[in-house]
Design a protein around this motif. Structure first.
Motif, mmCIF file in Angstrom:
data_model
loop_
_atom_site.group_PDB
_atom_site.id
_atom_site.type_symbol
_atom_site.label_atom_id
_atom_site.label_comp_id
_atom_site.label_asym_id
_atom_site.label_seq_id
_atom_site.Cartn_x
_atom_site.Cartn_y
_atom_site.Cartn_z
ATOM 1 N N GLU A 116 0.819 -1.211 0.000
ATOM 2 C CA GLU A 116 0.000 0.000 0.000
ATOM 3 C C GLU A 116 0.851 1.258 0.000
ATOM 4 O O GLU A 116 0.507 2.257 -0.637
ATOM 5 N N ASN A 117 1.998 1.226 0.704
ATOM 6 C CA ASN A 117 2.897 2.386 0.696
ATOM 7 C C ASN A 117 3.429 2.661 -0.710
ATOM 8 O O ASN A 117 3.528 3.814 -1.137
ATOM 9 N N ILE A 118 3.786 1.598 -1.431
ATOM 10 C CA ILE A 118 4.274 1.770 -2.795
ATOM 11 C C ILE A 118 3.151 2.264 -3.698
ATOM 12 O O ILE A 118 3.347 3.157 -4.531
ATOM 13 N N TYR A 119 1.972 1.709 -3.526
ATOM 14 C CA TYR A 119 0.822 2.098 -4.347
ATOM 15 C C TYR A 119 0.466 3.572 -4.142
ATOM 16 O O TYR A 119 -0.076 4.218 -5.047
ATOM 17 N N ASN A 120 0.776 4.099 -2.974
ATOM 18 C CA ASN A 120 0.494 5.502 -2.649
ATOM 19 C C ASN A 120 1.743 6.375 -2.665
ATOM 20 O O ASN A 120 1.719 7.495 -2.151
ATOM 21 N N LEU A 121 2.821 5.897 -3.267
ATOM 22 C CA LEU A 121 4.064 6.656 -3.326
ATOM 23 C C LEU A 121 3.833 7.999 -4.018
ATOM 24 O O LEU A 121 3.311 8.041 -5.136
ATOM 25 N N PRO A 122 4.212 9.104 -3.382
ATOM 26 C CA PRO A 122 4.068 10.396 -4.060
ATOM 27 C C PRO A 122 4.973 10.461 -5.295
ATOM 28 O O PRO A 122 6.172 10.223 -5.211
ATOM 29 N N ILE A 123 4.385 10.751 -6.435
ATOM 30 C CA ILE A 123 5.104 10.812 -7.700
ATOM 31 C C ILE A 123 5.373 12.268 -8.053
ATOM 32 O O ILE A 123 4.482 13.119 -7.927
ATOM 33 N N ARG A 124 6.599 12.548 -8.490
ATOM 34 C CA ARG A 124 6.956 13.901 -8.945
ATOM 35 C C ARG A 124 7.006 13.930 -10.472
ATOM 36 O O ARG A 124 7.379 12.941 -11.102
ATOM 37 N N SER A 125 6.694 15.069 -11.036
ATOM 38 C CA SER A 125 6.693 15.192 -12.498
ATOM 39 C C SER A 125 8.085 15.035 -13.084
ATOM 40 O O SER A 125 8.234 14.707 -14.265
ATOM 41 N N SER A 126 9.119 15.242 -12.265
ATOM 42 C CA SER A 126 10.507 15.119 -12.736
ATOM 43 C C SER A 126 11.065 13.699 -12.574
ATOM 44 O O SER A 126 12.188 13.421 -12.988
ATOM 45 N N LEU A 186 23.930 -2.888 3.731
ATOM 46 C CA LEU A 186 22.610 -3.272 4.236
ATOM 47 C C LEU A 186 21.627 -2.103 4.163
ATOM 48 O O LEU A 186 20.435 -2.294 3.883
ATOM 49 N N GLU A 187 22.144 -0.897 4.365
ATOM 50 C CA GLU A 187 21.289 0.290 4.259
ATOM 51 C C GLU A 187 20.775 0.445 2.829
ATOM 52 O O GLU A 187 19.597 0.713 2.595
ATOM 53 N N VAL A 188 21.677 0.257 1.863
ATOM 54 C CA VAL A 188 21.291 0.383 0.454
ATOM 55 C C VAL A 188 20.306 -0.710 0.060
ATOM 56 O O VAL A 188 19.321 -0.471 -0.630
ATOM 57 N N MET A 189 20.568 -1.949 0.521
ATOM 58 C CA MET A 189 19.769 -3.095 0.086
ATOM 59 C C MET A 189 18.465 -3.245 0.867
ATOM 60 O O MET A 189 17.490 -3.777 0.328
ATOM 61 N N CYS A 190 18.448 -2.802 2.111
ATOM 62 C CA CYS A 190 17.363 -3.213 3.004
ATOM 63 C C CYS A 190 16.472 -2.093 3.532
ATOM 64 O O CYS A 190 15.415 -2.378 4.097
ATOM 65 N N GLN A 191 16.879 -0.836 3.400
ATOM 66 C CA GLN A 191 16.002 0.232 3.868
ATOM 67 C C GLN A 191 14.827 0.387 2.895
ATOM 68 O O GLN A 191 15.040 0.445 1.682
ATOM 69 N N PRO A 192 13.592 0.432 3.384
ATOM 70 C CA PRO A 192 12.468 0.646 2.471
ATOM 71 C C PRO A 192 12.694 1.873 1.600
ATOM 72 O O PRO A 192 12.963 2.967 2.098
ATOM 73 N N VAL A 193 12.620 1.685 0.305
ATOM 74 C CA VAL A 193 12.956 2.755 -0.625
ATOM 75 C C VAL A 193 11.949 3.894 -0.550
ATOM 76 O O VAL A 193 12.273 5.036 -0.856
ATOM 77 N N THR A 194 10.724 3.597 -0.127
ATOM 78 C CA THR A 194 9.738 4.660 0.011
ATOM 79 C C THR A 194 10.235 5.737 0.985
ATOM 80 O O THR A 194 9.988 6.925 0.785
ATOM 81 N N GLU A 195 10.971 5.328 2.030
ATOM 82 C CA GLU A 195 11.552 6.286 2.985
ATOM 83 C C GLU A 195 12.684 7.074 2.329
ATOM 84 O O GLU A 195 12.806 8.290 2.500
ATOM 85 N N LYS A 196 13.512 6.376 1.582
ATOM 86 C CA LYS A 196 14.662 6.991 0.929
ATOM 87 C C LYS A 196 14.221 8.022 -0.112
ATOM 88 O O LYS A 196 14.797 9.109 -0.225
ATOM 89 N N LEU A 197 13.202 7.664 -0.879
ATOM 90 C CA LEU A 197 12.761 8.534 -1.966
ATOM 91 C C LEU A 197 12.219 9.863 -1.458
ATOM 92 O O LEU A 197 12.388 10.899 -2.100
ATOM 93 N N ALA A 198 11.563 9.843 -0.317
ATOM 94 C CA ALA A 198 10.982 11.073 0.218
ATOM 95 C C ALA A 198 12.053 12.131 0.478
ATOM 96 O O ALA A 198 11.788 13.335 0.362
ATOM 97 N N ALA A 199 13.270 11.690 0.812
ATOM 98 C CA ALA A 199 14.351 12.630 1.134
ATOM 99 C C ALA A 199 15.225 12.975 -0.064
ATOM 100 O O ALA A 199 16.118 13.821 0.040
ATOM 101 N N MET A 200 14.987 12.352 -1.194
ATOM 102 C CA MET A 200 15.842 12.568 -2.362
ATOM 103 C C MET A 200 15.469 13.842 -3.113
ATOM 104 O O MET A 200 14.291 14.149 -3.285
#
Length: 348
Positions: free
Chosen positions: A54-64, A140-154
């Motif tokens: 559900e988190n992925i399905y609701n991932l905020p998408i940016r136009s860029s 382990l951080e690269v492989m195992c942290q939920p990417v939804t968290e990572k993307l929000a800060a990118m």
């Protein structure tokens, strides 16, 4: 997509059969693979997907945002590098020094490594070198942290890789972001996935290719069924924000595909830039490029030293693996799978 508009993940989950569980245990050596079926097409997914769907399905998408999507082993890494260099004004210095896993968060990778991470952390005190411990923790951080968290800060623009079918991604993705989907002959996917399953310890496939072929064509490999995955993207190919590519096109005429991707991204390419890019993306140079070939993971025993991530760079290499019976099975499977669609793979 705000919290007040959060969507329910629209598909149900169900258990795999006891027969499938026994087959996985027999052919995959890593004991903690736990799979489920998702939705009406019965996509086979890691159980950890339930928590994050559900988190992925609701991932905020940016136009860029730029997404590179595929079923695994379709030429994803090749396409990622091509896209990234075009979008980033041919920054070869970064492309050669920063691993592609850092430039492209892999949307669902952590789901495969939930149990692996626990094992690594349980044994990390046995690692004597402080420097290596730090490298393991970073890995382990690269492989195992939920990417939804990572993307929000990118920062934007974000470049994102996924092997999820389009129906599992946010429903507004092609209306908002750009998506490049790469597809490949199913027989070549089977061969490459077989080696991939032997390469990565989290799968550790121990059977012969014929065993793997039986699993693959009967939709019992992770993220199968293959043809349903491809058809979902094919049905979106006319959307202005979707570019559908075939691996065989890249293998046959790379400059032509570069021009298509450049047009899609709104970029100009000079002849000089084209020559250097095609040289950078040539198989001989690509397999030696440490930023894309995952060789560094061998240090952590994540991948087997007996296999390579970048293998042969060849279209229709499946002929070297299939006997007459398997070829006939493949012909019938492909015919049956494509009967309800105008999707056809290039015969080059």
């Amino acid at each position: 997509m705000g919290e007040n508009k959060r969507l329910r993940f629209p598909f149900d989950f169900k258990e795999i059969t006891e027969e499938e569980k026994l087959e996985i245990k027999r052919l995959f050596n890593y004991p903690k693979i736990d799979l489920i079926r998702v939705g009406p097409k019965d996509y086979l997914m890691p159980r950890a997907y339930i928590e994050h769907a559900e988190n992925i399905y609701n991932l905020p998408i940016r136009s860029s945002d730029v997404y590179v999507a595929s079923f695994q082993r379709a030429g994803t890494t090749w396409t990622q590098e091509l896209v990234w260099l075009l979008a980033n004004d041919f920054d070869y210095e970064t492309a050669l020094s920063v691993p592609i896993t850092h430039r492209y968060p892999f949307l669902e990778i952590y789901m495969l490594y939930t149990e692996w991470r626990k094992d690594c952390l349980a044994n990390i005190d046995k690692v004597e070198s402080i420097e290596k411990k730090e490298r393991i923790l970073k890995m382990l951080e690269v492989m195992c942290q939920p990417v939804t968290e990572k993307l929000a800060a990118m920062p934007s623009p974000r470049f994102i890789k996924t092997h999820l079918p389009m129906s599992f991604l946010p429903p507004n993705i092609v209306d908002t972001a750009k998506v490049i989907y790469i597809a490949r002959d199913a027989r070549d996917i089977a061969v490459s996935s077989y080696h991939h399953a032997r390469l990565f310890r989290v799968l550790d496939f121990i059977g012969e290719f014929k065993d793997f072929w039986d699993i693959f064509r009967s939709d019992r490999f992770i993220q199968s069924p293959y043809f349903e995955h491809v058809k979902e993207a094919w049905n979106l190919r006319h959307h202005p924000n979707m570019l559908f590519l075939f691996y065989e096109e890249l293998a046959k005429d790379l400059p032509a595909v570069v021009r298509r991707v450049a047009d899609f991204l709104g970029k100009e390419v000079t002849e000089e830039q084209m020559t250097r890019l095609c040289d950078h993306l040539s198989f001989e140079n690509f397999k030696k490029n440490k930023a894309v070939n995952y060789e560094d993971l061998k240090e952590f025993d994540i991948v087997s030293p007996k296999e390579n991530f970048i293998r042969r760079g060849k279209a229709h290499g499946w002929h070297d693996y299939f006997d007459e019976e398997m070829t006939q099975q493949a012909d019938q499977w492909i015919e049956d799978s494509l009967r309800d669609t105008d999707l056809r793979f290039p015969n080059v």
